[in-house]
Write a protein that holds these residues in place. Structure first.
Motif, PDB file in Angstrom:
ATOM      1  N   SER A   1      -2.767 -42.063 -70.916  1.00 39.90           N
ATOM      2  CA  SER A   1      -3.184 -40.663 -71.063  1.00 39.90           C
ATOM      3  C   SER A   1      -4.461 -40.631 -71.878  1.00 39.90           C
ATOM      4  O   SER A   1      -4.867 -41.649 -72.463  1.00 39.90           O
ATOM      5  CB  SER A   1      -2.093 -39.846 -71.771  1.00 39.90           C
ATOM      6  OG  SER A   1      -1.982 -40.250 -73.133  1.00 39.90           O
TER       7      SER A   1
ATOM      8  N   CYS B   1      -5.083 -42.491 -66.724  1.00 41.55           N
ATOM      9  CA  CYS B   1      -3.924 -41.602 -66.769  1.00 41.55           C
ATOM     10  C   CYS B   1      -2.839 -42.103 -65.818  1.00 41.55           C
ATOM     11  O   CYS B   1      -3.069 -42.241 -64.612  1.00 41.55           O
ATOM     12  CB  CYS B   1      -4.321 -40.169 -66.408  1.00 41.55           C
ATOM     13  SG  CYS B   1      -2.983 -38.971 -66.624  1.00 41.55           S
TER      14      CYS B   1
ATOM     15  N   CYS C   1       0.031 -37.219 -64.639  1.00 46.81           N
ATOM     16  CA  CYS C   1      -1.164 -36.630 -64.023  1.00 46.81           C
ATOM     17  C   CYS C   1      -1.233 -35.110 -64.131  1.00 46.81           C
ATOM     18  O   CYS C   1      -2.296 -34.526 -63.903  1.00 46.81           O
ATOM     19  CB  CYS C   1      -1.272 -37.071 -62.562  1.00 46.81           C
ATOM     20  SG  CYS C   1      -2.009 -38.716 -62.378  1.00 46.81           S
TER      21      CYS C   1
END
Length: 308
Positions: free
Chosen positions: A50, A73, A78
């Protein structure tokens, strides 16, 4: 023997002594790293899933010349693209900013962890995963970095998207923590610039071992995916692991009875990477562990550390 662990989740709270948000022992990441270096690890790639983790991974990587990281990510996260106050484009641009900062320092060595995970659609639906997996090829194209890829139960869509973006990551990528079928492995390896990452989760069953046994050694990389993916006594691959490689695990203490200098039971760490090597060598009928380790080390260095 020399090792590079391509997948170490060193940001996990277990290394701070927290398990399921409950404290059990003092932070011991420094001891975990000392054991890693003593076990022959020359480089560790801290995986980020992330924007927040990418920033933290880069800061951790700055603390030791042997630590590196990824920026990207994870498919199950997502939705963060759309939840970002500035929208998806702002999220992507902030990922790019972290990536460029870390790349300039020689610390960010891959785009990822990104990909598709259809086993955990309760975290993020398939359409959202596909949309933002595809978006992250922009990070690879702009940086020229290889990719650290995630694939679970989504081979058709994964290979379709990857195939349409081959020109965006000419330095290649690794499909990490692979536990798919032989047919899926063949399809992945039909893409010349892709390699396969093996850890304990790749070595659980006899079918897993058969798949790994059929992989070209020149397309394999090793990882622990710690603190997860340990090679447990019940796993099929355990029979190939020597007592020497199990020494740290054999002396592990329960987290409730933490002892400085000892591993924690059921918490994997980079020092255990030799176990993965021994299983890979075992299923291939190889006894020359150092030679096998050298080939895999070279595979990894060429992709992620080409000037090393």
């Amino acid at each position: 023997m020399r090792f590079i662990d391509i997948g170490a989740n060193l940001l996990d709270e277990m290394y701070t002594g927290q398990y399921n948000d409950k404290p059990y022992h003092p932070p011991d990441l420094s001891a975990v790293l000392e054991r890693a270096w003593a076990a022959g690890l020359e480089k560790l790639m801290i995986t980020a899933g992330s924007l927040k983790e990418a920033r933290a991974a880069l800061e951790l990587a700055k603390t030791d010349e042997r630590l590196y990281c990824t920026v990207g990510c994870h498919p199950t996260r997502c939705k963060e693209f759309e939840d970002h106050p500035g929208g998806p484009e702002a999220y992507l641009q902030e990922l790019l900013e972290v990536l460029k900062e870390g790349q300039a320092l020689g610390k960010v060595v891959a785009v990822g962890e990104c990909g598709l995970d259809y086993e955990r659609l309760h975290f993020c639906d398939a359409d959202t995963q596909k949309k933002y997996f595809e978006a992250q090829f922009r990070l690879a194209k702009e940086s020229g970095l290889p990719m650290f890829l995630h694939l679970r139960a989504a081979a058709d869509d994964f290979l379709d998207i990857t195939g349409r973006h081959l020109g965006d990551f000419p330095r290649g990528g690794v499909v990490h923590s692979f536990d798919g079928t032989a047919e899926e492995a063949a399809r992945v390896l039909a893409v010349p610039q892709l390699a396969i990452g093996i850890n304990g989760c790749s070595l659980k069953t006899d079918d897993n071992l058969a798949v790994v046994g059929g992989l070209p050694l020149e397309r394999i990389m090793l990882e622990t995916d710690c603190p997860w993916c340990e090679i447990r006594p019940t796993h099929a691959g355990r029979k190939h692991v020597s007592a020497e490689a199990l020494a740290g695990v054999t002396g592990a203490k329960d987290r409730k009875k933490f002892m400085p200098g000892c591993q924690v039971k059921s918490r994997n760490e980079p020092a255990n990477i030799r176990q993965v090597l021994e299983v890979v060598a075992g299923v291939k009928g190889r006894t020359d562990l150092e030679a096998v380790a050298d080939v895999i080390f070279g595979n990894t260095e060429r992709m992620f550390f080409p000037t090393a």
